[in-house]
Design a protein around this motif. Structure first.
Motif, PDB file in Angstrom:
ATOM      1  N   SER A  72       0.752  -1.246  -0.064  1.00  0.00           N
ATOM      2  CA  SER A  72      -0.251   0.156   0.291  1.00  0.00           C
ATOM      3  C   SER A  72       0.732   1.247  -0.082  1.00  0.00           C
ATOM      4  O   SER A  72       0.515   2.307  -0.828  1.00  0.00           O
ATOM      5  CB  SER A  72      -0.987   0.007   1.193  1.00  0.00           C
ATOM      6  N   ALA A  73       1.946   1.180   0.784  1.00  0.00           N
ATOM      7  CA  ALA A  73       2.842   2.270   0.917  1.00  0.00           C
ATOM      8  C   ALA A  73       3.479   2.594  -0.627  1.00  0.00           C
ATOM      9  O   ALA A  73       3.406   3.795  -0.901  1.00  0.00           O
ATOM     10  CB  ALA A  73       3.835   2.166   2.030  1.00  0.00           C
ATOM     11  N   MET A  74       3.889   1.636  -1.154  1.00  0.00           N
ATOM     12  CA  MET A  74       4.303   1.614  -2.408  1.00  0.00           C
ATOM     13  C   MET A  74       3.610   2.195  -3.514  1.00  0.00           C
ATOM     14  O   MET A  74       3.782   2.851  -4.553  1.00  0.00           O
ATOM     15  CB  MET A  74       5.231   0.612  -3.172  1.00  0.00           C
ATOM     16  N   LEU A  75       2.379   1.806  -3.533  1.00  0.00           N
ATOM     17  CA  LEU A  75       1.222   2.195  -4.545  1.00  0.00           C
ATOM     18  C   LEU A  75       0.810   3.526  -4.277  1.00  0.00           C
ATOM     19  O   LEU A  75       0.721   4.445  -5.200  1.00  0.00           O
ATOM     20  CB  LEU A  75      -0.082   1.322  -4.107  1.00  0.00           C
ATOM     21  N   ALA A  76       0.872   4.071  -2.949  1.00  0.00           N
ATOM     22  CA  ALA A  76       0.371   5.552  -2.781  1.00  0.00           C
ATOM     23  C   ALA A  76       1.729   6.274  -3.221  1.00  0.00           C
ATOM     24  O   ALA A  76       1.430   7.390  -3.816  1.00  0.00           O
ATOM     25  CB  ALA A  76       0.460   5.731  -0.982  1.00  0.00           C
ATOM     26  N   ARG A  77       3.090   5.952  -3.321  1.00  0.00           N
ATOM     27  CA  ARG A  77       4.042   6.758  -3.634  1.00  0.00           C
ATOM     28  C   ARG A  77       3.889   6.701  -5.209  1.00  0.00           C
ATOM     29  O   ARG A  77       4.634   7.862  -5.733  1.00  0.00           O
ATOM     30  CB  ARG A  77       5.642   5.901  -3.265  1.00  0.00           C
ATOM     31  N   LEU A  78       3.558   5.788  -5.729  1.00  0.00           N
ATOM     32  CA  LEU A  78       3.268   5.654  -7.224  1.00  0.00           C
ATOM     33  C   LEU A  78       2.135   6.220  -7.654  1.00  0.00           C
ATOM     34  O   LEU A  78       1.818   6.356  -9.068  1.00  0.00           O
ATOM     35  CB  LEU A  78       3.707   4.292  -7.652  1.00  0.00           C
ATOM     36  N   ASP A  79       1.353   6.899  -6.805  1.00  0.00           N
ATOM     37  CA  ASP A  79      -0.025   7.550  -7.272  1.00  0.00           C
ATOM     38  C   ASP A  79      -1.154   6.514  -7.748  1.00  0.00           C
ATOM     39  O   ASP A  79      -1.605   6.722  -8.729  1.00  0.00           O
ATOM     40  CB  ASP A  79       0.095   8.689  -7.978  1.00  0.00           C
ATOM     41  N   LEU A  80      -0.903   5.114  -7.343  1.00  0.00           N
ATOM     42  CA  LEU A  80      -1.856   4.231  -7.791  1.00  0.00           C
ATOM     43  C   LEU A  80      -2.911   3.987  -6.689  1.00  0.00           C
ATOM     44  O   LEU A  80      -2.477   4.035  -5.603  1.00  0.00           O
ATOM     45  CB  LEU A  80      -1.018   2.997  -8.112  1.00  0.00           C
ATOM     46  N   GLU A  81      -3.966   3.330  -7.244  1.00  0.00           N
ATOM     47  CA  GLU A  81      -5.140   3.151  -6.290  1.00  0.00           C
ATOM     48  C   GLU A  81      -4.981   2.037  -5.200  1.00  0.00           C
ATOM     49  O   GLU A  81      -4.409   0.958  -5.921  1.00  0.00           O
ATOM     50  CB  GLU A  81      -6.577   2.752  -7.099  1.00  0.00           C
ATOM     51  N   VAL A  82      -5.252   2.484  -4.122  1.00  0.00           N
ATOM     52  CA  VAL A  82      -5.389   1.068  -3.017  1.00  0.00           C
ATOM     53  C   VAL A  82      -6.954   1.046  -2.705  1.00  0.00           C
ATOM     54  O   VAL A  82      -7.727   2.067  -2.034  1.00  0.00           O
ATOM     55  CB  VAL A  82      -4.521   1.603  -1.833  1.00  0.00           C
ATOM     56  N   ARG A  83      -7.270  -0.146  -3.009  1.00  0.00           N
ATOM     57  CA  ARG A  83      -8.709  -0.507  -2.755  1.00  0.00           C
ATOM     58  C   ARG A  83      -8.901  -2.166  -2.396  1.00  0.00           C
ATOM     59  O   ARG A  83      -8.070  -2.825  -3.048  1.00  0.00           O
ATOM     60  CB  ARG A  83      -9.655  -0.118  -3.932  1.00  0.00           C
ATOM     61  N   PHE A  84      -9.839  -2.299  -1.643  1.00  0.00           N
ATOM     62  CA  PHE A  84     -10.160  -3.511  -1.021  1.00  0.00           C
ATOM     63  C   PHE A  84     -11.721  -3.799  -1.291  1.00  0.00           C
ATOM     64  O   PHE A  84     -12.502  -3.103  -1.245  1.00  0.00           O
ATOM     65  CB  PHE A  84      -9.553  -3.951   0.436  1.00  0.00           C
ATOM     66  N   GLU A  85     -11.784  -5.187  -1.637  1.00  0.00           N
ATOM     67  CA  GLU A  85     -13.201  -5.797  -1.548  1.00  0.00           C
ATOM     68  C   GLU A  85     -13.009  -7.120  -0.726  1.00  0.00           C
ATOM     69  O   GLU A  85     -12.471  -7.824  -1.143  1.00  0.00           O
ATOM     70  CB  GLU A  85     -13.651  -6.014  -3.118  1.00  0.00           C
ATOM     71  N   ALA A  86     -13.954  -7.041   0.161  1.00  0.00           N
ATOM     72  CA  ALA A  86     -14.235  -8.278   1.095  1.00  0.00           C
ATOM     73  C   ALA A  86     -12.847  -8.714   1.553  1.00  0.00           C
ATOM     74  O   ALA A  86     -12.393  -9.925   1.539  1.00  0.00           O
ATOM     75  CB  ALA A  86     -14.969  -9.586   0.382  1.00  0.00           C
ATOM     76  N   GLY A  87     -12.094  -7.732   1.930  1.00  0.00           N
ATOM     77  CA  GLY A  87     -10.675  -8.164   2.568  1.00  0.00           C
ATOM     78  C   GLY A  87      -9.623  -8.516   1.452  1.00  0.00           C
ATOM     79  O   GLY A  87      -8.658  -9.005   1.970  1.00  0.00           O
ATOM     80  N   LEU A  88      -9.995  -8.286   0.429  1.00  0.00           N
ATOM     81  CA  LEU A  88      -8.860  -8.766  -0.714  1.00  0.00           C
ATOM     82  C   LEU A  88      -8.470  -7.319  -1.577  1.00  0.00           C
ATOM     83  O   LEU A  88      -9.475  -6.660  -2.034  1.00  0.00           O
ATOM     84  CB  LEU A  88      -9.421  -9.753  -1.578  1.00  0.00           C
ATOM     85  N   ARG A  89      -7.378  -7.463  -2.107  1.00  0.00           N
ATOM     86  CA  ARG A  89      -6.903  -6.153  -2.562  1.00  0.00           C
ATOM     87  C   ARG A  89      -7.149  -6.374  -4.187  1.00  0.00           C
ATOM     88  O   ARG A  89      -6.982  -7.246  -4.772  1.00  0.00           O
ATOM     89  CB  ARG A  89      -5.265  -5.943  -2.674  1.00  0.00           C
ATOM     90  N   VAL A  90      -7.826  -5.317  -4.614  1.00  0.00           N
ATOM     91  CA  VAL A  90      -8.297  -4.936  -5.904  1.00  0.00           C
ATOM     92  C   VAL A  90      -6.679  -4.847  -6.819  1.00  0.00           C
ATOM     93  O   VAL A  90      -6.068  -3.882  -6.424  1.00  0.00           O
ATOM     94  CB  VAL A  90      -9.254  -3.835  -6.492  1.00  0.00           C
ATOM     95  N   THR A  91      -6.530  -5.955  -7.696  1.00  0.00           N
ATOM     96  CA  THR A  91      -5.143  -5.808  -8.407  1.00  0.00           C
ATOM     97  C   THR A  91      -5.208  -5.841  -9.807  1.00  0.00           C
ATOM     98  O   THR A  91      -5.518  -6.622 -10.396  1.00  0.00           O
ATOM     99  CB  THR A  91      -4.540  -7.048  -7.928  1.00  0.00           C
TER     100      THR A  91
END
Length: 302
Positions: A72-91
């Motif tokens: 999540s930290a790396m995604l934020a640094r790259l300005d990419l979305e961080v999102r989860f559904e039912a506890g699983l990361r949307v990839t």
């Protein structure tokens, strides 16, 4: 064996040896390492110490690690979305590149290094290596309907030969939850479910899942009383009511004990030496899941 006796004093052990292969009869335990313990340096070090102490106690530990905070930290640094559904990361494909890079290039390397500070123990690999894990695309289920979450995989086959070979040599396998699909795609696999599938394939005696809560709460969010023990059937009845973050952990425990693992335990990884307490203490912390009693046992009780 007491926790204190098992832990002993690492100061009295040579940092690089003596090295010995694990005993052939050693019991395999699979430990999923994740949560806040992964980003707190002191807890990271005590986790590594615990795993090496399990090895010295005659067990054969296998570590499956997550990396959610780091991803999540790396995604934020790259300005990419961080999102989860039912506890699983949307990839998305872009997210998958980051997942793969962080898990196998950062988190795994740090954990292998921490373990190998105590001797030549750990060897890192991912579920892609030697086709250890094969996955198919899976949706998340939200309010009873499937939701597309991208390159998220469900493990459908495990080839444990490479892991068994490492254990036979006395090594501690450290595995990243990334898997190839039969379609050639690379999938992000939830680490809790990957650890569960690997525990089953290895015929492990126990599965331990580290998280950042004390265990399964009996009436969350109204109470923080922890359910100390429940059977597979009792857990299955509770699954639809669980919070999304706890769902894959308890689902992994359920799958493991239903497929022959003797017990599965969810414990608070924020507590120093949680792994030793979770595996070696009879009245250890957290929530333990056990198989349903055999029909004969139920009749005897009646």
């Amino acid at each position: 064996m007491s926790v204190t006796a098992a832990r002993g004093s690492l100061a009295s052990r040579p940092a690089a040896g003596p090295f010995r292969p694990a005993e052939a009869g050693g019991r395999t335990v699979v430990v999923k390492f994740g949560g806040n313990a992964m980003v707190a340096p002191a807890l990271h070090r005590t986790f590594a110490q615990d795993v090496v102490d399990l090895w010295h106690a005659g067990l054969r530990p296998v570590v499956v690690h997550g990396g959610g905070p780091q991803i999540s930290a790396m995604l934020a640094r790259l300005d990419l979305e961080v999102r989860f559904e039912a506890g699983l990361r949307v990839t998305t494909p872009e997210t998958m590149d980051v997942v793969r890079m962080v898990l196998t290039g950062q988190v795994q390397r740090e954990l292998v290094g921490a373990l190998n500070a105590h001797g030549p123990f750990a060897v890192g690999m991912s579920g892609e290596d030697a086709r250890t894990m094969t996955a198919v695309r899976r949706p998340a289920w939200v309010d009873g309907r499937p939701v597309d979450i991208g390159l998220v995989g469900e493990v459908v086959a495990v080839e444990p030969g490479a892991v068994r070979a490492l254990l036979k040599e006395g090594r501690i396998p450290v595995i990243s939850p990334v898997a190839r699909g039969v379609d050639g795609e690379v999938y992000n696999v939830n680490a809790d479910l990957a650890a569960s599938a690997l525990a089953v394939a290895l015929g492990a005696e126990r599965l331990v899942v580290l998280t950042d809560v004390e265990g399964l709460y009996a009436d969350w969010p109204h109470s923080t009383r922890v359910v100390s023990r429940l059977t597979a059937g009792q857990l299955e009845a509770l699954l639809p009511e669980l919070a999304s973050g706890m769902l894959p952990k308890m689902e992994g425990c359920l799958r493991a004990v239903r497929a022959g693992v003797r017990s599965a335990r969810v414990i608070d990884g924020r507590v120093p030496h949680a792994v030793l307490r979770g595996l070696l203490a009879a009245d250890g912390p957290g929530t333990t899941v056990v198989p349903d009693p055999a029909p004969e046992a139920e009749e005897d009780v009646a």
